[in-house]
Design an enzyme around this catalytic site. Structure first.
Site, PDB file in Angstrom:
ATOM      1  N   ASP A 162      44.847  39.350  37.928  1.00  0.00           N
ATOM      2  CA  ASP A 162      43.903  38.775  36.972  1.00  0.00           C
ATOM      3  C   ASP A 162      43.054  37.665  37.596  1.00  0.00           C
ATOM      4  OD1 ASP A 162      42.807  37.264  34.731  1.00  0.00           O
ATOM      5  OD2 ASP A 162      44.221  38.353  33.474  1.00  0.00           O
ATOM      6  N   SER A 222      39.039  39.041  33.495  1.00  0.00           N
ATOM      7  CA  SER A 222      40.099  39.579  32.649  1.00  0.00           C
ATOM      8  C   SER A 222      39.503  40.372  31.483  1.00  0.00           C
ATOM      9  CB  SER A 222      41.000  38.427  32.178  1.00  0.00           C
ATOM     10  OG  SER A 222      42.230  38.911  31.686  1.00  0.00           O
TER      11      SER A 222
END
Length: 370
Positions: free
Chosen positions: A166, A58
């Site tokens: 993500d 991320s």
């Protein structure tokens, strides 16, 4: 289906440091909280400590990518001042990655992983197949968009026929990815936030909003439901971080407690960086001790990106760091724990028949030469 016993080895010309241990730096996810990684990078630069390998999830993947281009921490901080998140996010709205991180786009566009000065791997999740995808080659910008694609906030990134989101969904602190290059020392930066209740669920407002939602869909109930869901995600990610550290055991762990900083608080950049700087300064004696110990150890045999996967928990396992191994049908499998090994020994067909992982560069073990 490919042989689950073959490891993936990709030579990216990983540099072996001539004068010291090879350092793998793992940067965890956490939205704006992850800007604390910049404080860590600043301190490492000031101390003359240069990571030779980077792994990120991320926001950790984004910071890692910018650092891997050779940019100094100060330049990344300047770029981060252009990051922005809507002060009032309306659930149901999908944001554009380029609007949140506009200053990063020109720095990553037209680059590939192979162009980077420091090797990098980032984690993403195939939303359809439900497997982790490790990205470490090819175009850089789509991979970073993928690792940052928070479900419900950013649209999944379509890459090589997959819809990726993500990496924090499955691997919020990618210590296992840093293992892939067999570094001498792994330094992991764990982004922690003090658990806080986003709304007072027993308040009059909450009761009214929930009651209204039982009658008809409405923006107020949607916003409350979003806050509850995000709080539940934070609880799950906190648990995942604890398990990741326990199972992967980095030589040095930096816990960066961001207190009440929210994932969208990019406007608190200077405060966040200072917290990261303080946390890394406190960990500096442990890092120096780990580097001194590694300097006395034998040098690693290779500098390739190699992945062996624990067939039970699907974690990346370095053969040199595996806590258990088992041979079956001429294949040596490596495990993060004795429990995983024993589970595989009891039910080998269940784990050997895991869906084809070749497209995600994740495999089960290493086949022995005959």
């Amino acid at each position: 289906m490919s042989n689950p016993g073959l490891s993936v080895i990709v030579d990216h010309g990983t540099p072996a440091t001539a004068g010291g241990p090879r350092i793998g730096l793992a940067l965890g996810g956490g939205g704006a909280r992850g800007l604390a990684h910049l404080g860590v990078l600043e301190l490492l630069e000031a101390e003359g400590i240069r990571p030779t390998l980077l792994a990120g999830t991320s926001i950790g993947g984004l910071v890692g990518a910018l650092s891997a281009t050779g940019m100094p921490a100060e330049a990344i901080v300047t770029a981060a001042r252009g990051f922005r998140f809507p002060r009032r996010f309306v659930p149901g709205r999908i944001l554009a990655w380029d609007e949140i991180f506009p200053t990063a786009v020109p720095m990553l566009r037209d680059r590939t992983f192979e162009d980077l000065q420091v090797p990098l791997a980032v984690s993403a999740v195939d939303l359809i197949e439900g497997v982790e995808v490790v990205l470490h080659s090819g175009p850089l910008l789509p991979a970073i968009r993928a690792t940052c694609a928070v479900p419900g906030v950013l649209a999944p990134e379509r890459l090589d026929g997959r819809y990726l989101v993500d990496g924090g969904v499955m691997n919020v602190l990618p210590v296992d990815l840093a293992w892939s290059w067999e570094p001498d020392v792994v330094l992991a930066v764990n982004i922690v936030s003090s658990l806080r209740q986003p709304v007072h669920l027993d308040s009059r407002y909450a009761r009214m909003t929930n009651g209204l939602g039982r009658i008809l869909p409405n923006p107020l109930t949607a916003h409350l439901a979003y806050e509850v869901a995000m709080r539940a995600v934070e609880v799950a990610l906190d648990r995942q971080r604890v398990l990741a550290v326990a199972m992967t055991g980095p030589e040095v762990l930096i816990d960066v407690d961001l207190g009440d900083v929210a994932i969208g608080d990019f406007h608190r950049l200077d405060e966040i960086i200072e917290i990261g700087r303080r946390a890394s300064r406190a960990a500096l004696p442990r890092l120096r001790a780990a580097l001194e110990a590694a300097a006395c150890a034998p040098a690693p045999s290779g500098a390739c990106f190699a992945q062996c996967i624990d067939p039970v928990c699907r974690m990346v396992i370095s053969p040199g760091r595996a806590r258990a191994s088992l041979e079956r049908d001429g294949v040596t499998y490596y495990f993060c724990s004795v429990n995983c090994r024993d589970g595989f020994a009891r039910h080998p067909q269940r784990y050997s028949a895991h869906p084809d992982s070749s497209r995600s560069a994740r495999t089960g073990g290493v086949k022995r030469d005959s």
